[in-house]
Design a protein around this motif. Structure first.
Motif, PDB file in Angstrom:
ATOM      1  N   ASN A 186       0.827  -1.209   0.000  1.00  0.00           N
ATOM      2  CA  ASN A 186       0.000   0.000   0.000  1.00  0.00           C
ATOM      3  C   ASN A 186       0.863   1.261   0.000  1.00  0.00           C
ATOM      4  O   ASN A 186       0.605   2.211  -0.752  1.00  0.00           O
ATOM      5  CB  ASN A 186      -0.923  -0.006   1.223  1.00  0.00           C
ATOM      6  CG  ASN A 186      -1.751   1.264   1.318  1.00  0.00           C
ATOM      7  OD1 ASN A 186      -2.545   1.568   0.443  1.00  0.00           O
ATOM      8  ND2 ASN A 186      -1.561   1.998   2.397  1.00  0.00           N
ATOM      9  N   GLN A 187       1.913   1.258   0.830  1.00  0.00           N
ATOM     10  CA  GLN A 187       2.796   2.421   0.886  1.00  0.00           C
ATOM     11  C   GLN A 187       3.628   2.570  -0.382  1.00  0.00           C
ATOM     12  O   GLN A 187       4.010   3.681  -0.754  1.00  0.00           O
ATOM     13  CB  GLN A 187       3.708   2.319   2.107  1.00  0.00           C
ATOM     14  CG  GLN A 187       2.979   2.476   3.426  1.00  0.00           C
ATOM     15  CD  GLN A 187       2.294   3.813   3.556  1.00  0.00           C
ATOM     16  OE1 GLN A 187       2.788   4.834   3.078  1.00  0.00           O
ATOM     17  NE2 GLN A 187       1.129   3.838   4.199  1.00  0.00           N
ATOM     18  N   LEU A 191       3.933   5.898  -2.511  1.00  0.00           N
ATOM     19  CA  LEU A 191       5.223   6.440  -2.927  1.00  0.00           C
ATOM     20  C   LEU A 191       5.260   6.720  -4.422  1.00  0.00           C
ATOM     21  O   LEU A 191       5.706   7.796  -4.862  1.00  0.00           O
ATOM     22  CB  LEU A 191       6.342   5.464  -2.556  1.00  0.00           C
ATOM     23  CG  LEU A 191       7.747   5.788  -3.061  1.00  0.00           C
ATOM     24  CD1 LEU A 191       8.278   7.046  -2.384  1.00  0.00           C
ATOM     25  CD2 LEU A 191       8.694   4.612  -2.814  1.00  0.00           C
ATOM     26  N   LEU A 192       4.797   5.762  -5.217  1.00  0.00           N
ATOM     27  CA  LEU A 192       4.860   5.916  -6.671  1.00  0.00           C
ATOM     28  C   LEU A 192       3.865   6.951  -7.185  1.00  0.00           C
ATOM     29  O   LEU A 192       4.052   7.511  -8.277  1.00  0.00           O
ATOM     30  CB  LEU A 192       4.602   4.563  -7.347  1.00  0.00           C
ATOM     31  CG  LEU A 192       5.631   3.464  -7.054  1.00  0.00           C
ATOM     32  CD1 LEU A 192       5.253   2.167  -7.752  1.00  0.00           C
ATOM     33  CD2 LEU A 192       7.029   3.904  -7.486  1.00  0.00           C
ATOM     34  N   SER A 193       2.811   7.207  -6.414  1.00  0.00           N
ATOM     35  CA  SER A 193       1.810   8.201  -6.823  1.00  0.00           C
ATOM     36  C   SER A 193       2.220   9.619  -6.454  1.00  0.00           C
ATOM     37  O   SER A 193       1.683  10.588  -7.006  1.00  0.00           O
ATOM     38  CB  SER A 193       0.456   7.879  -6.175  1.00  0.00           C
ATOM     39  OG  SER A 193       0.013   6.588  -6.539  1.00  0.00           O
ATOM     40  N   SER A 225      20.256  10.200   6.210  1.00  0.00           N
ATOM     41  CA  SER A 225      18.890   9.702   6.349  1.00  0.00           C
ATOM     42  C   SER A 225      17.944  10.754   6.905  1.00  0.00           C
ATOM     43  O   SER A 225      16.747  10.757   6.577  1.00  0.00           O
ATOM     44  CB  SER A 225      18.881   8.460   7.250  1.00  0.00           C
ATOM     45  OG  SER A 225      19.375   8.763   8.536  1.00  0.00           O
ATOM     46  N   THR A 226      18.442  11.658   7.752  1.00  0.00           N
ATOM     47  CA  THR A 226      17.589  12.723   8.283  1.00  0.00           C
ATOM     48  C   THR A 226      17.093  13.631   7.160  1.00  0.00           C
ATOM     49  O   THR A 226      15.917  14.005   7.113  1.00  0.00           O
ATOM     50  CB  THR A 226      18.360  13.563   9.324  1.00  0.00           C
ATOM     51  OG1 THR A 226      18.816  12.706  10.372  1.00  0.00           O
ATOM     52  CG2 THR A 226      17.479  14.646   9.910  1.00  0.00           C
ATOM     53  N   GLU A 227      17.986  13.970   6.236  1.00  0.00           N
ATOM     54  CA  GLU A 227      17.607  14.819   5.103  1.00  0.00           C
ATOM     55  C   GLU A 227      16.681  14.078   4.142  1.00  0.00           C
ATOM     56  O   GLU A 227      15.770  14.681   3.568  1.00  0.00           O
ATOM     57  CB  GLU A 227      18.863  15.289   4.374  1.00  0.00           C
ATOM     58  CG  GLU A 227      19.761  16.195   5.227  1.00  0.00           C
ATOM     59  CD  GLU A 227      21.130  16.408   4.597  1.00  0.00           C
ATOM     60  OE1 GLU A 227      21.706  17.489   4.812  1.00  0.00           O
ATOM     61  OE2 GLU A 227      21.618  15.487   3.899  1.00  0.00           O
ATOM     62  N   ILE A 228      16.918  12.772   3.995  1.00  0.00           N
ATOM     63  CA  ILE A 228      16.075  11.981   3.089  1.00  0.00           C
ATOM     64  C   ILE A 228      14.662  11.864   3.629  1.00  0.00           C
ATOM     65  O   ILE A 228      13.683  12.061   2.900  1.00  0.00           O
ATOM     66  CB  ILE A 228      16.686  10.588   2.862  1.00  0.00           C
ATOM     67  CG1 ILE A 228      17.994  10.706   2.067  1.00  0.00           C
ATOM     68  CG2 ILE A 228      15.706   9.676   2.124  1.00  0.00           C
ATOM     69  CD1 ILE A 228      18.745   9.401   1.907  1.00  0.00           C
ATOM     70  N   THR A 229      14.529  11.552   4.923  1.00  0.00           N
ATOM     71  CA  THR A 229      13.194  11.404   5.500  1.00  0.00           C
ATOM     72  C   THR A 229      12.418  12.719   5.504  1.00  0.00           C
ATOM     73  O   THR A 229      11.180  12.711   5.547  1.00  0.00           O
ATOM     74  CB  THR A 229      13.275  10.861   6.941  1.00  0.00           C
ATOM     75  OG1 THR A 229      14.149  11.691   7.719  1.00  0.00           O
ATOM     76  CG2 THR A 229      13.805   9.438   6.947  1.00  0.00           C
ATOM     77  N   ALA A 230      13.128  13.829   5.459  1.00  0.00           N
ATOM     78  CA  ALA A 230      12.452  15.123   5.383  1.00  0.00           C
ATOM     79  C   ALA A 230      11.865  15.369   3.990  1.00  0.00           C
ATOM     80  O   ALA A 230      10.985  16.217   3.823  1.00  0.00           O
ATOM     81  CB  ALA A 230      13.426  16.252   5.734  1.00  0.00           C
ATOM     82  N   GLU A 231      12.336  14.613   2.994  1.00  0.00           N
ATOM     83  CA  GLU A 231      11.888  14.810   1.612  1.00  0.00           C
ATOM     84  C   GLU A 231      10.811  13.826   1.187  1.00  0.00           C
ATOM     85  O   GLU A 231       9.898  14.186   0.455  1.00  0.00           O
ATOM     86  CB  GLU A 231      13.075  14.669   0.650  1.00  0.00           C
ATOM     87  CG  GLU A 231      14.120  15.751   0.758  1.00  0.00           C
ATOM     88  CD  GLU A 231      15.188  15.588  -0.314  1.00  0.00           C
ATOM     89  OE1 GLU A 231      16.051  16.464  -0.403  1.00  0.00           O
ATOM     90  OE2 GLU A 231      15.135  14.581  -1.075  1.00  0.00           O
ATOM     91  N   ILE A 232      10.939  12.566   1.611  1.00  0.00           N
ATOM     92  CA  ILE A 232      10.057  11.528   1.070  1.00  0.00           C
ATOM     93  C   ILE A 232       8.699  11.550   1.764  1.00  0.00           C
ATOM     94  O   ILE A 232       8.557  12.026   2.891  1.00  0.00           O
ATOM     95  CB  ILE A 232      10.690  10.122   1.214  1.00  0.00           C
ATOM     96  CG1 ILE A 232      10.900   9.772   2.692  1.00  0.00           C
ATOM     97  CG2 ILE A 232      11.990  10.050   0.445  1.00  0.00           C
ATOM     98  CD1 ILE A 232      11.430   8.362   2.891  1.00  0.00           C
ATOM     99  N   ILE A 242      11.056  -3.167  -3.569  1.00  0.00           N
ATOM    100  CA  ILE A 242      10.944  -2.436  -4.836  1.00  0.00           C
ATOM    101  C   ILE A 242      10.926  -0.931  -4.576  1.00  0.00           C
ATOM    102  O   ILE A 242      11.589  -0.147  -5.273  1.00  0.00           O
ATOM    103  CB  ILE A 242       9.668  -2.863  -5.583  1.00  0.00           C
ATOM    104  CG1 ILE A 242       9.768  -4.329  -5.994  1.00  0.00           C
ATOM    105  CG2 ILE A 242       9.437  -1.982  -6.808  1.00  0.00           C
ATOM    106  CD1 ILE A 242       8.501  -4.873  -6.623  1.00  0.00           C
ATOM    107  N   GLY A 243      10.176  -0.513  -3.555  1.00  0.00           N
ATOM    108  CA  GLY A 243      10.111   0.903  -3.239  1.00  0.00           C
ATOM    109  C   GLY A 243      11.449   1.466  -2.806  1.00  0.00           C
ATOM    110  O   GLY A 243      11.823   2.580  -3.192  1.00  0.00           O
ATOM    111  N   ALA A 244      12.184   0.696  -2.002  1.00  0.00           N
ATOM    112  CA  ALA A 244      13.499   1.146  -1.561  1.00  0.00           C
ATOM    113  C   ALA A 244      14.457   1.259  -2.746  1.00  0.00           C
ATOM    114  O   ALA A 244      15.243   2.215  -2.835  1.00  0.00           O
ATOM    115  CB  ALA A 244      14.053   0.172  -0.521  1.00  0.00           C
TER     116      ALA A 244
END
Length: 328
Positions: A186-187, A191-193, A225-232, A242-244
């Motif tokens: 589901n997630q 993510l892809l949407s 990872s802190t900067e990445i989680t702020a974006e995704i 697959i999502g990763a």
């Protein structure tokens, strides 16, 4: 570690719950400055955390030739590593330890005895029970009015209604289990949407976050990872393997990398069947573990998995320089 437990003990009183142990890890993960401020030697120690897994696999692979005392030491190292992770809230780390050990027993050179099978069944059961209790500790006691709305989410419904009549918390626990198994897909759709993040793709920084921290300590400037989680979108959830891969390599290259993974698994598995070396045994277990949960989560993206990769590289290099004995 002692100070953390003592502080939690003073917070919860004399009755330190399983939730308290889980919060030790949650508090550490949520501390962004800890990621940026931890020492280089702290990163090295984190990358060595995979060696308890190696100890357990050594005990399985060489169980025919090692003395009972050596096997006791190796199994003890494995159990201590799994328990230390579990008791600080790393349930998924402990699950990975157990999963890899089960695969080791399944494909290892020695057939399982009934006694060992029963012990493994008990270990899995205890893991499920304690994990469930941690979850129930977090949500607290609930009555029927608080969980009745969840019935429409439970399948099959007659089973859910029976659980509700026994204990309302069992309905919540059922949802918890179904969510963990199914929410990755589901997630992935979410993510892809969603629009692509600003610095997408991350070229491995999303999944190999521990290595990123170490390289940044050496002077590199890789997105952390802190900067990445702020974006995704929806950070902190599972996107499946697959999502990763998509976040790290984009649409086209994620397919290429996944294809390479499949080819490598085929090569490693064929080598293990023919040569029976420890390095191929270890790599086969890693690939089988990755595939078995790929529809739920990316094991590569788990911080502790970097340590397992390091221990696997150690075995490969050692096996090349000083060939280890094979097993029949």
């Amino acid at each position: 570690m002692y100070l953390k437990v003592r502080n939690l003990s003073s917070h919860y009183g004399s009755n330190l719950s399983l939730e308290g142990f889980s919060e030790i890890r949650s508090a550490s993960i949520g501390d962004d400055s800890k990621e940026l401020g931890s020492s280089f030697f702290g990163m090295i120690s984190s990358l060595l955390f995979g060696f308890p897994v190696l100890a357990g696999l050594l005990a399985v692979f060489y169980s025919k030739v090692l003395s009972s005392r050596t096997l006791l030491v190796l199994n003890g190292m494995f159990i201590i590593g799994a328990l230390s992770s579990f008791m600080t809230g790393g349930r998924f780390t402990a699950f990975t330890f157990l999963l890899m050990y089960l695969f080791a027993r399944a494909i290892g050179p020695v057939k399982l005895k009934k006694k060992v099978k029963y012990l493994l069944m008990v270990a899995v059961s205890v893991f499920i029970i304690i994990s469930s209790q941690i979850f129930l500790d977090r949500i607290g006691e609930r009555d029927i009015s608080q969980v009745a709305y969840l019935l429409k989410l439970c399948q099959p419904k007659p089973f859910a209604e029976k659980l509700l009549s026994i204990n309302p918390n069992l309905v919540t626990l059922t949802i918890y289990f179904e969510y963990y198994v199914a929410h990755g897909v589901n997630q992935l759709d979410v993510l892809l949407s969603a629009p692509d993040p600003q610095n997408f793709p991350y070229w491995g920084a999303y999944q190999l976050k521990t290595f990123v921290i170490m390289f940044n300590k050496l002077g590199f400037d890789i997105i952390n990872s802190t900067e990445i989680t702020a974006e995704i979108i929806n950070p902190g959830v599972y996107f499946t393997e697959i999502g990763a891969m998509y976040l790290d390599f984009g649409s086209f290259f994620s397919v290429i990398v996944t294809f390479i993974f499949g080819v490598l698994l085929g090569i490693v598995w064929k080598r293990y069947l023919v040569l029976k070396t420890l390095s191929d045994f270890f790599l086969s277990i890693i690939f089988l573990s990755l595939i078995s949960v790929s529809s739920i989560v990316s094991l590569v993206g788990a911080g502790y998995f970097s340590a397992i990769i390091v221990s696997a590289l150690f075995v490969i290099i050692f096996d090349l320089l000083y060939p280890l004995p094979v097993t029949e």
